[in-house]
Write a protein that holds these residues in place. Structure first.
Motif, PDB file in Angstrom:
ATOM      1  N   PHE A   1      -2.554  55.286   5.078  1.00 21.75           N
ATOM      2  CA  PHE A   1      -1.274  55.021   5.743  1.00 21.75           C
ATOM      3  C   PHE A   1      -1.355  53.967   6.840  1.00 21.75           C
ATOM      4  O   PHE A   1      -0.350  53.598   7.423  1.00 21.75           O
ATOM      5  CB  PHE A   1      -0.724  56.323   6.344  1.00 21.75           C
ATOM      6  N   GLY A   2      -2.552  53.520   7.155  1.00 23.86           N
ATOM      7  CA  GLY A   2      -2.694  52.529   8.228  1.00 23.86           C
ATOM      8  C   GLY A   2      -3.907  51.662   7.961  1.00 23.86           C
ATOM      9  O   GLY A   2      -4.654  51.892   7.006  1.00 23.86           O
ATOM     10  N   LYS A   3      -4.082  50.666   8.811  1.00 24.32           N
ATOM     11  CA  LYS A   3      -5.218  49.765   8.674  1.00 24.32           C
ATOM     12  C   LYS A   3      -6.045  49.810   9.948  1.00 24.32           C
ATOM     13  O   LYS A   3      -5.506  49.874  11.048  1.00 24.32           O
ATOM     14  CB  LYS A   3      -4.743  48.333   8.416  1.00 24.32           C
ATOM     15  N   GLN A   4      -7.364  49.771   9.760  1.00 24.53           N
ATOM     16  CA  GLN A   4      -8.254  49.791  10.906  1.00 24.53           C
ATOM     17  C   GLN A   4      -7.981  48.593  11.800  1.00 24.53           C
ATOM     18  O   GLN A   4      -7.912  47.463  11.344  1.00 24.53           O
ATOM     19  CB  GLN A   4      -9.719  49.779  10.450  1.00 24.53           C
ATOM     20  N   GLY A   5      -7.778  48.876  13.079  1.00 20.11           N
ATOM     21  CA  GLY A   5      -7.519  47.806  14.034  1.00 20.11           C
ATOM     22  C   GLY A   5      -6.050  47.556  14.284  1.00 20.11           C
ATOM     23  O   GLY A   5      -5.691  46.957  15.304  1.00 20.11           O
ATOM     24  N   THR A   6      -5.183  47.998  13.368  1.00 21.44           N
ATOM     25  CA  THR A   6      -3.740  47.782  13.555  1.00 21.44           C
ATOM     26  C   THR A   6      -2.977  49.092  13.728  1.00 21.44           C
ATOM     27  O   THR A   6      -1.846  49.078  14.184  1.00 21.44           O
ATOM     28  CB  THR A   6      -3.138  46.999  12.367  1.00 21.44           C
ATOM     29  N   GLY A   7      -3.581  50.214  13.349  1.00 25.01           N
ATOM     30  CA  GLY A   7      -2.945  51.507  13.551  1.00 25.01           C
ATOM     31  C   GLY A   7      -1.910  51.832  12.491  1.00 25.01           C
ATOM     32  O   GLY A   7      -1.900  51.276  11.396  1.00 25.01           O
ATOM     33  N   TYR A   8      -1.011  52.746  12.857  1.00 22.77           N
ATOM     34  CA  TYR A   8       0.010  53.229  11.935  1.00 22.77           C
ATOM     35  C   TYR A   8       1.389  52.733  12.341  1.00 22.77           C
ATOM     36  O   TYR A   8       1.747  52.755  13.519  1.00 22.77           O
ATOM     37  CB  TYR A   8       0.060  54.763  11.927  1.00 22.77           C
ATOM     38  N   ASN A   9       2.177  52.308  11.356  1.00 26.45           N
ATOM     39  CA  ASN A   9       3.593  52.076  11.590  1.00 26.45           C
ATOM     40  C   ASN A   9       4.248  53.453  11.684  1.00 26.45           C
ATOM     41  O   ASN A   9       4.204  54.237  10.727  1.00 26.45           O
ATOM     42  CB  ASN A   9       4.210  51.268  10.446  1.00 26.45           C
ATOM     43  N   ILE A  10       4.819  53.773  12.846  1.00 31.74           N
ATOM     44  CA  ILE A  10       5.284  55.130  13.110  1.00 31.74           C
ATOM     45  C   ILE A  10       6.383  55.562  12.145  1.00 31.74           C
ATOM     46  O   ILE A  10       6.330  56.661  11.580  1.00 31.74           O
ATOM     47  CB  ILE A  10       5.770  55.254  14.572  1.00 31.74           C
ATOM     48  N   GLU A  11       7.366  54.704  11.933  1.00 27.54           N
ATOM     49  CA  GLU A  11       8.473  55.072  11.053  1.00 27.54           C
ATOM     50  C   GLU A  11       7.990  55.305   9.623  1.00 27.54           C
ATOM     51  O   GLU A  11       8.378  56.276   8.966  1.00 27.54           O
ATOM     52  CB  GLU A  11       9.557  53.991  11.072  1.00 27.54           C
ATOM     53  N   TYR A  12       7.111  54.419   9.151  1.00 24.99           N
ATOM     54  CA  TYR A  12       6.587  54.558   7.795  1.00 24.99           C
ATOM     55  C   TYR A  12       5.789  55.846   7.662  1.00 24.99           C
ATOM     56  O   TYR A  12       5.966  56.607   6.700  1.00 24.99           O
ATOM     57  CB  TYR A  12       5.705  53.353   7.449  1.00 24.99           C
ATOM     58  N   LEU A  13       4.902  56.103   8.629  1.00 26.25           N
ATOM     59  CA  LEU A  13       4.073  57.303   8.558  1.00 26.25           C
ATOM     60  C   LEU A  13       4.926  58.564   8.629  1.00 26.25           C
ATOM     61  O   LEU A  13       4.694  59.531   7.892  1.00 26.25           O
ATOM     62  CB  LEU A  13       3.034  57.300   9.679  1.00 26.25           C
ATOM     63  N   ALA A  14       5.933  58.572   9.509  1.00 23.59           N
ATOM     64  CA  ALA A  14       6.822  59.731   9.616  1.00 23.59           C
ATOM     65  C   ALA A  14       7.532  59.991   8.294  1.00 23.59           C
ATOM     66  O   ALA A  14       7.637  61.142   7.838  1.00 23.59           O
ATOM     67  CB  ALA A  14       7.838  59.519  10.738  1.00 23.59           C
ATOM     68  N   ASN A  15       8.001  58.923   7.649  1.00 21.97           N
ATOM     69  CA  ASN A  15       8.684  59.083   6.356  1.00 21.97           C
ATOM     70  C   ASN A  15       7.734  59.615   5.288  1.00 21.97           C
ATOM     71  O   ASN A  15       8.125  60.432   4.447  1.00 21.97           O
ATOM     72  CB  ASN A  15       9.287  57.752   5.914  1.00 21.97           C
ATOM     73  N   GLN A  16       6.494  59.146   5.320  1.00 23.53           N
ATOM     74  CA  GLN A  16       5.512  59.620   4.346  1.00 23.53           C
ATOM     75  C   GLN A  16       5.196  61.102   4.556  1.00 23.53           C
ATOM     76  O   GLN A  16       5.072  61.861   3.592  1.00 23.53           O
ATOM     77  CB  GLN A  16       4.238  58.786   4.439  1.00 23.53           C
ATOM     78  N   VAL A  17       5.066  61.510   5.814  1.00 27.24           N
ATOM     79  CA  VAL A  17       4.772  62.918   6.091  1.00 27.24           C
ATOM     80  C   VAL A  17       5.966  63.789   5.692  1.00 27.24           C
ATOM     81  O   VAL A  17       5.794  64.889   5.157  1.00 27.24           O
ATOM     82  CB  VAL A  17       4.391  63.126   7.572  1.00 27.24           C
ATOM     83  N   ARG A  18       7.178  63.298   5.944  1.00 27.24           N
ATOM     84  CA  ARG A  18       8.368  64.037   5.503  1.00 27.24           C
ATOM     85  C   ARG A  18       8.330  64.255   3.987  1.00 27.24           C
ATOM     86  O   ARG A  18       8.648  65.326   3.483  1.00 27.24           O
ATOM     87  CB  ARG A  18       9.645  63.276   5.866  1.00 27.24           C
ATOM     88  N   GLU A  19       7.956  63.198   3.274  1.00 28.39           N
ATOM     89  CA  GLU A  19       7.903  63.284   1.814  1.00 28.39           C
ATOM     90  C   GLU A  19       6.835  64.276   1.365  1.00 28.39           C
ATOM     91  O   GLU A  19       7.056  65.073   0.448  1.00 28.39           O
ATOM     92  CB  GLU A  19       7.623  61.901   1.222  1.00 28.39           C
ATOM     93  N   ILE A  20       5.676  64.245   2.013  1.00 24.70           N
ATOM     94  CA  ILE A  20       4.594  65.177   1.676  1.00 24.70           C
ATOM     95  C   ILE A  20       5.056  66.620   1.881  1.00 24.70           C
ATOM     96  O   ILE A  20       4.804  67.501   1.058  1.00 24.70           O
ATOM     97  CB  ILE A  20       3.345  64.885   2.530  1.00 24.70           C
ATOM     98  N   LEU A  21       5.740  66.861   3.011  1.00 23.88           N
ATOM     99  CA  LEU A  21       6.209  68.208   3.345  1.00 23.88           C
ATOM    100  C   LEU A  21       7.500  68.576   2.616  1.00 23.88           C
ATOM    101  O   LEU A  21       7.997  69.701   2.756  1.00 23.88           O
ATOM    102  CB  LEU A  21       6.435  68.321   4.862  1.00 23.88           C
ATOM    103  N   LYS A  22       8.045  67.611   1.876  1.00 24.21           N
ATOM    104  CA  LYS A  22       9.289  67.811   1.121  1.00 24.21           C
ATOM    105  C   LYS A  22      10.470  68.101   2.042  1.00 24.21           C
ATOM    106  O   LYS A  22      11.405  68.824   1.656  1.00 24.21           O
ATOM    107  CB  LYS A  22       9.127  68.919   0.076  1.00 24.21           C
TER     108      LYS A  22
END
Length: 209
Positions: A61-82
């Motif tokens: 979900f992210g790249k070393q040195g640049t971190g995580y895009n918060i909105e993208y990661l939040a959406n992905q976790v929402r999808e995982i948790l359904k």
């Protein structure tokens, strides 16, 4: 990108995902765009390595040195948790706890909508509770099946909780949040989470002087 390959994820990992999601949502409210596992860990009291390991169970979900895009990661976790959709929820028990749950606005912001409430007390059956009317327990199975509800909360005295759980399972409920101070026996395919404030208080008082 989320890894769709089927694999068994430890339940303890699944249990941490909603905590990550809550922190990410708070960051979005703060106007943040990017974060790191280190920052998330500092906010949550969880090691950065543990966060990276947990997330890697589902993909990169992210790249070393640049971190995580918060909105993208939040959406992905929402999808995982359904919870990228809204789940209708039934509450059994129209007493103090049930009424408080029915009136709690936070559920709607996290993927849940209280759709109906049941009780066996003639004094409350037919009474308005928020946007709906308390229904008779006798109608529980038909009403839940007709609505296709899969999630329920139990907020009844301990002595009635198992009977209620049995009725919910028979109605097709697959996930139960239990506020009654008693463990429930359900089939292995039904998920149960127990919420007993006194248990958590007792856990903390061990550490007090």
């Amino acid at each position: 990108m989320m890894n769709t390959t089927h694999k068994i994820i430890p339940d303890i990992v699944i249990g941490r995902l909603p905590v990550y999601l809550r922190a990410l949502q708070h960051m979005l409210q703060e106007g943040r765009q990017v974060t790191s596992s280190q920052e998330l860990g500092e906010r949550l009291g969880i090691s950065a390595a543990q966060i990276r390991k947990d997330l890697s169970q589902f993909g990169e979900f992210g790249k070393q040195g640049t971190g995580y895009n918060i909105e993208y990661l939040a959406n992905q976790v929402r999808e995982i948790l359904k919870v990228d959709r809204v789940w209708d929820v039934a509450i059994v028990g129209a007493g103090d706890i049930g009424s408080a749950l029915a009136g709690y606005s936070g559920f709607s912001q996290r993927g849940f909508r209280i759709a109906m409430m049941f009780d066996n007390n003639p004094a409350v059956i037919g009474q308005a509770q928020g946007d709906f009317v308390v229904r008779d327990m006798a109608t529980l199975k038909d009403a839940i099946q007709a609505a296709g509800i899969k999630v329920a909360m139990i907020a009844v005295p301990a002595g009635f909780a198992q009977e209620v759980a049995d009725k919910l399972v028979e109605a097709g409920i697959q996930a139960i949040l239990n506020y009654a101070p008693v463990n429930l026996n359900v089939p292995p395919e039904v998920r149960v989470q127990h919420i007993d404030p006194s248990i958590h208080l007792q856990r903390m008082t061990y550490y007090l002087d």
